[in-house]
Design an enzyme around this catalytic site. Sequence first.
Site, PDB file in Angstrom:
ATOM      1  N   PRO A  96       8.131   4.042  -0.760  1.00  0.00           N
ATOM      2  CG  PRO A  96       9.476   5.069   0.852  1.00  0.00           C
ATOM      3  CD  PRO A  96       8.235   5.240   0.049  1.00  0.00           C
ATOM      4  CG  HIS A  97       7.832  -1.052  -2.162  1.00  0.00           C
ATOM      5  ND1 HIS A  97       7.691   0.088  -2.914  1.00  0.00           N
ATOM      6  CD2 HIS A  97       8.144  -2.032  -3.033  1.00  0.00           C
ATOM      7  CE1 HIS A  97       7.902  -0.198  -4.186  1.00  0.00           C
ATOM      8  NE2 HIS A  97       8.177  -1.486  -4.288  1.00  0.00           N
TER       9      HIS A  97
END
Length: 147
Positions: free
Chosen positions: A65-66
């Site tokens: 996730p980013h």
Amino acid sequence: MKISTLLNKDSVFCQTACTSKKGALEKISIIAAQQLNLDAQELFESLIAREKIGSTGVGSGIALPHVKISSDSPATAVFLQCESGIDYDSYDGNKVDILFAIFVPEDLCKEYLAALSEISQKLLDKQFLRQLRCAKTNEELFELLTL
């Protein structure tokens, strides 16, 4: 931007109890908010919005996730090793037990791509991944990740 510059000992967690994608992203948001002195709910909403674009579950039990954050904040990361796999809508359909979340300032996007490449290469190494999954303490995980 190296992994060792993104992580610190307070952002690596071993054997974390996670029962859902949402729950894991909430934990990550709280940890990152403490590191960055930002609002956890805003970080969580950003992570959820990013997941709506497409899952960050990249396969082999890994999720990356980013999100972009304000340029006023430093780039940071949170690493969770989950007690057991969680449904994550990964491309390969496998459950996720390794989450490496990255929060990158808008003005460091090129550097972020280099860091993401390094992280991806490390996490795709089956022996390294096995070591991460076998780690029993936060300290052991941190050592492995920052070598």
